[in-house]
Write a protein that holds these residues in place. Structure first.
Motif, PDB file in Angstrom:
ATOM      1  N   GLN A 138      12.929  16.401   3.679  1.00  0.00           N
ATOM      2  CA  GLN A 138      12.206  17.574   4.148  1.00  0.00           C
ATOM      3  C   GLN A 138      13.113  18.335   5.129  1.00  0.00           C
ATOM      4  O   GLN A 138      12.832  18.423   6.320  1.00  0.00           O
ATOM      5  CB  GLN A 138      10.904  17.172   4.851  1.00  0.00           C
ATOM      6  N   PRO A 139      14.209  18.892   4.632  1.00  0.00           N
ATOM      7  CA  PRO A 139      15.211  19.463   5.531  1.00  0.00           C
ATOM      8  C   PRO A 139      14.726  20.649   6.360  1.00  0.00           C
ATOM      9  O   PRO A 139      15.149  20.813   7.513  1.00  0.00           O
ATOM     10  CB  PRO A 139      16.343  19.871   4.585  1.00  0.00           C
ATOM     11  N   LYS A 140      13.846  21.469   5.822  1.00  0.00           N
ATOM     12  CA  LYS A 140      13.427  22.677   6.547  1.00  0.00           C
ATOM     13  C   LYS A 140      12.709  22.342   7.844  1.00  0.00           C
ATOM     14  O   LYS A 140      12.832  23.062   8.840  1.00  0.00           O
ATOM     15  CB  LYS A 140      12.535  23.540   5.652  1.00  0.00           C
ATOM     16  N   THR A 141      11.941  21.254   7.835  1.00  0.00           N
ATOM     17  CA  THR A 141      11.230  20.861   9.053  1.00  0.00           C
ATOM     18  C   THR A 141      12.035  19.892   9.904  1.00  0.00           C
ATOM     19  O   THR A 141      11.899  19.877  11.134  1.00  0.00           O
ATOM     20  CB  THR A 141       9.874  20.218   8.704  1.00  0.00           C
ATOM     21  N   GLU A 184      17.973  14.203  -2.428  1.00  0.00           N
ATOM     22  CA  GLU A 184      17.905  14.434  -0.990  1.00  0.00           C
ATOM     23  C   GLU A 184      19.018  15.413  -0.598  1.00  0.00           C
ATOM     24  O   GLU A 184      19.969  15.624  -1.348  1.00  0.00           O
ATOM     25  CB  GLU A 184      18.073  13.125  -0.209  1.00  0.00           C
ATOM     26  N   THR A 185      18.869  16.010   0.577  1.00  0.00           N
ATOM     27  CA  THR A 185      19.890  16.900   1.092  1.00  0.00           C
ATOM     28  C   THR A 185      20.758  16.132   2.077  1.00  0.00           C
ATOM     29  O   THR A 185      20.239  15.453   2.967  1.00  0.00           O
ATOM     30  CB  THR A 185      19.267  18.115   1.801  1.00  0.00           C
ATOM     31  N   VAL A 186      22.065  16.225   1.898  1.00  0.00           N
ATOM     32  CA  VAL A 186      23.015  15.553   2.775  1.00  0.00           C
ATOM     33  C   VAL A 186      23.608  16.587   3.732  1.00  0.00           C
ATOM     34  O   VAL A 186      24.080  17.638   3.309  1.00  0.00           O
ATOM     35  CB  VAL A 186      24.150  14.885   1.977  1.00  0.00           C
ATOM     36  N   PHE A 187      23.566  16.266   5.028  1.00  0.00           N
ATOM     37  CA  PHE A 187      24.121  17.137   6.055  1.00  0.00           C
ATOM     38  C   PHE A 187      25.257  16.421   6.771  1.00  0.00           C
ATOM     39  O   PHE A 187      25.134  15.243   7.118  1.00  0.00           O
ATOM     40  CB  PHE A 187      23.059  17.500   7.100  1.00  0.00           C
ATOM     41  N   LYS A 191      16.380   9.053  13.626  1.00  0.00           N
ATOM     42  CA  LYS A 191      15.752   8.376  12.492  1.00  0.00           C
ATOM     43  C   LYS A 191      14.232   8.537  12.504  1.00  0.00           C
ATOM     44  O   LYS A 191      13.595   8.492  11.451  1.00  0.00           O
ATOM     45  CB  LYS A 191      16.103   6.884  12.506  1.00  0.00           C
ATOM     46  N   GLU A 192      13.656   8.720  13.692  1.00  0.00           N
ATOM     47  CA  GLU A 192      12.203   8.851  13.814  1.00  0.00           C
ATOM     48  C   GLU A 192      11.700  10.247  13.457  1.00  0.00           C
ATOM     49  O   GLU A 192      10.499  10.463  13.324  1.00  0.00           O
ATOM     50  CB  GLU A 192      11.774   8.502  15.243  1.00  0.00           C
ATOM     51  N   ILE A 193      12.615  11.208  13.295  1.00  0.00           N
ATOM     52  CA  ILE A 193      12.208  12.570  12.953  1.00  0.00           C
ATOM     53  C   ILE A 193      11.636  12.592  11.531  1.00  0.00           C
ATOM     54  O   ILE A 193      12.306  12.141  10.586  1.00  0.00           O
ATOM     55  CB  ILE A 193      13.402  13.542  13.069  1.00  0.00           C
ATOM     56  N   PRO A 194      10.430  13.084  11.346  1.00  0.00           N
ATOM     57  CA  PRO A 194       9.853  13.146   9.993  1.00  0.00           C
ATOM     58  C   PRO A 194      10.745  13.954   9.053  1.00  0.00           C
ATOM     59  O   PRO A 194      11.211  15.037   9.396  1.00  0.00           O
ATOM     60  CB  PRO A 194       8.510  13.854  10.223  1.00  0.00           C
ATOM     61  N   GLY A 195      10.989  13.393   7.869  1.00  0.00           N
ATOM     62  CA  GLY A 195      11.821  14.059   6.878  1.00  0.00           C
ATOM     63  C   GLY A 195      13.254  13.591   6.859  1.00  0.00           C
ATOM     64  O   GLY A 195      13.979  13.869   5.902  1.00  0.00           O
ATOM     65  N   ILE A 196      13.697  12.874   7.899  1.00  0.00           N
ATOM     66  CA  ILE A 196      15.036  12.300   7.919  1.00  0.00           C
ATOM     67  C   ILE A 196      14.970  10.915   7.279  1.00  0.00           C
ATOM     68  O   ILE A 196      14.169  10.071   7.676  1.00  0.00           O
ATOM     69  CB  ILE A 196      15.590  12.188   9.357  1.00  0.00           C
ATOM     70  N   THR A 197      15.814  10.670   6.287  1.00  0.00           N
ATOM     71  CA  THR A 197      15.767   9.393   5.559  1.00  0.00           C
ATOM     72  C   THR A 197      16.912   8.450   5.911  1.00  0.00           C
ATOM     73  O   THR A 197      16.817   7.257   5.654  1.00  0.00           O
ATOM     74  CB  THR A 197      15.764   9.653   4.047  1.00  0.00           C
TER      75      THR A 197
END
Length: 220
Positions: free
Chosen positions: A161-164, A187-190, A207-213
């Motif tokens: 969920q990269p936008k959020t 998934e999107t890799v940054f 890691k706790e940020i929602p959308g980060i895998t």
């Protein structure tokens, strides 16, 4: 040839981690490179092609680098007692493994390229073992993960969920600079560089940020 600074975080990077194997650079660092490939690829590949450069090309058999890379791709940690048998374990799981050596000149002697392959996905990853079990990721799928060495520290992030998620990552880091963006395994890799110290506490926070895998320091 450009001059890169290979980074250490502390004296513990030189002492090295708890590990199975004769050399922190050639064994523990190699396991960690394989681990990072596994984190990105998400599963065991059908085929693994490993190309060694520099001193890795000369010593990968005697120093256990080959088995260490395979162990990391299987998800083993540096202290796992199964490391010496990693190649046999991988082959039992149906993984086809190919080891190659290259005489191509690289910026660091302990350089390795991994190709993880199956019918759906292919991952090409290049990294170096800079000593004491520390590693530095330099390329993913031929995209450089290094933009500005003066920034200090780097991270590879994956997000579904990269936008959020990414605005929250920006708030957690000091002067972040996003290097490359691409799609891998849906998934999107940054690739991110920052002046922030990449501590375990900071990694856990991101890691706790929602959308980060996944959150992977490119050094350490």
């Amino acid at each position: 040839m450009s001059e890169r600074k290979f980074k250490y975080k502390s004296a513990f990077d030189i002492i090295g981690p708890i590990m199975v194997g004769p050399s922190s650079s050639h064994t523990a660092g190699a396991v960690r490179i394989g681990n990072m490939a596994r984190e990105l690829y998400k599963h065991t590949p059908e085929k693994l092609v490993v190309t060694f450069f520099g001193s890795f090309a000369e010593t990968y058999k005697g120093h256990g680098t080959a088995v260490a890379i395979v162990a990391g791709v299987l998800g083993f940690e540096t202290h796992d007692e199964r490391i010496p048998n990693a190649i046999e374990i991988a082959e039992e799981q149906g993984v086809k493994i190919e080891f190659l050596v290259s005489t191509k000149e690289t910026e660091h002697a302990n350089t390795v390229n991994l190709e993880l392959i199956d019918e759906q996905e292919k991952l090409n990853l290049t990294a170096i073992s800079i000593g004491g079990g520390s590693i530095q990721l330099t390329e993913i799928n031929h995209h450089s993960t290094i933009l500005n060495q003066e920034q200090g520290n780097g991270l590879v992030l994956t997000a579904n969920q990269p936008k959020t998620a990414i605005p929250c990552v920006e708030n957690a880091l000091e002067s972040p600079e996003f290097v490359k963006v691409q799609q891998l395994n849906q998934e999107t890799v940054f690739f991110v560089e920052t002046v922030s110290d990449i501590s375990q506490k900071l990694v856990a926070k991101i890691k706790e940020i929602p959308g980060i895998t996944a959150v992977m320091p490119t050094t350490g």
